[in-house]
Design a protein around this motif. Structure first.
Motif, short mmCIF file in Angstrom:
data_model
loop_
_atom_site.label_atom_id
_atom_site.label_comp_id
_atom_site.label_asym_id
_atom_site.label_seq_id
_atom_site.Cartn_x
_atom_site.Cartn_y
_atom_site.Cartn_z
N ALA A 1 -23.37 10.19 6.09
CA ALA A 1 -22.92 9.43 7.25
C ALA A 1 -21.52 9.92 7.65
N PRO A 2 -21.19 9.81 8.94
CA PRO A 2 -19.88 10.28 9.40
C PRO A 2 -18.71 9.62 8.67
N GLU A 3 -18.86 8.33 8.33
CA GLU A 3 -17.74 7.64 7.69
C GLU A 3 -17.48 8.16 6.27
N PHE A 4 -18.51 8.73 5.61
CA PHE A 4 -18.29 9.31 4.28
C PHE A 4 -17.57 10.65 4.39
N LEU A 5 -17.95 11.42 5.40
CA LEU A 5 -17.23 12.69 5.61
C LEU A 5 -15.77 12.39 5.93
N GLN A 6 -15.57 11.41 6.81
CA GLN A 6 -14.19 11.06 7.17
C GLN A 6 -13.41 10.63 5.92
N MET A 7 -14.05 9.81 5.09
CA MET A 7 -13.38 9.31 3.90
C MET A 7 -12.94 10.45 2.98
N ILE A 8 -13.81 11.41 2.77
CA ILE A 8 -13.47 12.48 1.83
C ILE A 8 -12.41 13.41 2.43
N VAL A 9 -12.49 13.64 3.73
CA VAL A 9 -11.49 14.50 4.37
C VAL A 9 -10.12 13.79 4.39
N VAL A 10 -10.14 12.50 4.70
CA VAL A 10 -8.91 11.71 4.65
C VAL A 10 -8.30 11.77 3.25
N HIS A 11 -9.15 11.64 2.24
CA HIS A 11 -8.69 11.69 0.85
C HIS A 11 -8.00 13.03 0.56
N GLU A 12 -8.64 14.11 0.97
CA GLU A 12 -8.06 15.43 0.69
C GLU A 12 -6.81 15.68 1.52
N LEU A 13 -6.80 15.22 2.77
CA LEU A 13 -5.59 15.37 3.59
C LEU A 13 -4.42 14.61 2.96
N ALA A 14 -4.69 13.41 2.48
CA ALA A 14 -3.63 12.61 1.86
C ALA A 14 -3.07 13.33 0.64
N HIS A 15 -3.92 14.06 -0.06
CA HIS A 15 -3.45 14.81 -1.24
C HIS A 15 -2.51 15.95 -0.86
N LEU A 16 -2.58 16.41 0.36
CA LEU A 16 -1.64 17.46 0.76
C LEU A 16 -0.21 16.93 0.69
N LYS A 17 -0.08 15.63 0.90
CA LYS A 17 1.24 15.00 0.87
C LYS A 17 1.53 14.35 -0.47
N GLU A 18 0.51 13.84 -1.10
CA GLU A 18 0.69 13.00 -2.28
C GLU A 18 -0.35 13.41 -3.34
N PRO A 19 0.07 14.16 -4.36
CA PRO A 19 -0.90 14.68 -5.32
C PRO A 19 -1.57 13.60 -6.18
N ARG B 1 -5.80 15.72 10.89
CA ARG B 1 -4.43 16.00 10.45
C ARG B 1 -3.46 15.87 11.62
N GLN B 2 -3.83 16.43 12.75
CA GLN B 2 -2.93 16.38 13.90
C GLN B 2 -2.78 14.97 14.44
N GLU B 3 -3.83 14.19 14.30
CA GLU B 3 -3.76 12.83 14.79
C GLU B 3 -2.86 11.96 13.91
N HIS B 4 -2.95 12.15 12.60
CA HIS B 4 -2.31 11.21 11.68
C HIS B 4 -1.15 11.78 10.87
N MET B 5 -1.07 13.07 10.74
CA MET B 5 -0.04 13.67 9.89
C MET B 5 0.64 14.81 10.65
N ARG B 6 1.13 14.44 11.81
CA ARG B 6 1.66 15.45 12.72
C ARG B 6 2.67 16.42 12.09
N ASN B 7 3.48 15.89 11.20
CA ASN B 7 4.54 16.74 10.65
C ASN B 7 4.11 17.55 9.43
N SER B 8 2.87 17.44 9.05
CA SER B 8 2.44 18.20 7.88
C SER B 8 2.14 19.64 8.28
#
Ligand SMILES: [Zn+2]
Length: 168
Positions: free
Chosen positions: A111-129, A55-62
């Protein structure tokens, strides 16, 4: 014919290919080849730190997140629902009042990339339902090969079900 409930909305030729891989017993090998790693984010505390770093890396203002945790109840829910609902149930919900992210505990063993994918998905939902264009743009911004990873994750879930069905 295998139903492929995690893959609704993908083009029929791709689904045929997946069915072939299942019939030839090659889907497991395919996934193992492409996603051999396992991440080390095992505790809820580690998952929170991992999510917050993204979140801090990609969505600093959230706004900050209150809580992130692995939820063992999430992976058995609502199998019969349509694809988007199914995947959104499987990866969990956001609780609106507090900023909380639940990740299905099956992601502990991926795999790490699946965890990243799901966390990215949920983080994006914080901004965009909604699962709209802006949502997926945000996902791709955080994980450039997001779409490929989402497809592979759906294949992983499919394979998991095939193995479970065989074992039962
Ligand atoms: Zn979603």
């Amino acid at each position: 014919m295998t139903a492929l409930k995690y893959l609704g909305g993908y083009p029929p030729p791709l689904l045929d290919k997946v069915r072939q891989l299942i019939e030839r017993d090659e889907l497991g090998d395919y996934l193992q080849r492409r996603h051999p790693g396992r991440h080390e984010v095992q505790s809820d505390k580690a998952l929170y730190a991992y999510t917050n770093a993204l979140r801090q890396e990609h969505m600093r203002n959230s706004p900050g997140i209150d809580r992130v945790w692995y939820d063992s109840k999430l992976d058995v829910i609502q199998r019969a629902l349509g694809l988007h609902t199914a995947i959104s149930h499987i990866h969990g919900g956001r609780l609106k009042a507090r900023k909380e992210i639940r990740i299905a505990s099956l992601f502990r063993e991926t795999a790490p990339e699946f965890l990243q994918m799901i966390v990215v998905h949920e983080l994006a939902h914080l901004k965009e339902p909604e699962h709209n264009k802006a949502f997926y743009q945000l996902c791709e911004y955080m994980q450039p090969d997001y779409h490929q990873q989402e497809l592979d994750l759906r294949l992983h879930l499919t394979w998991r079900d095939v193995l479970a069905a065989r074992a039962s």
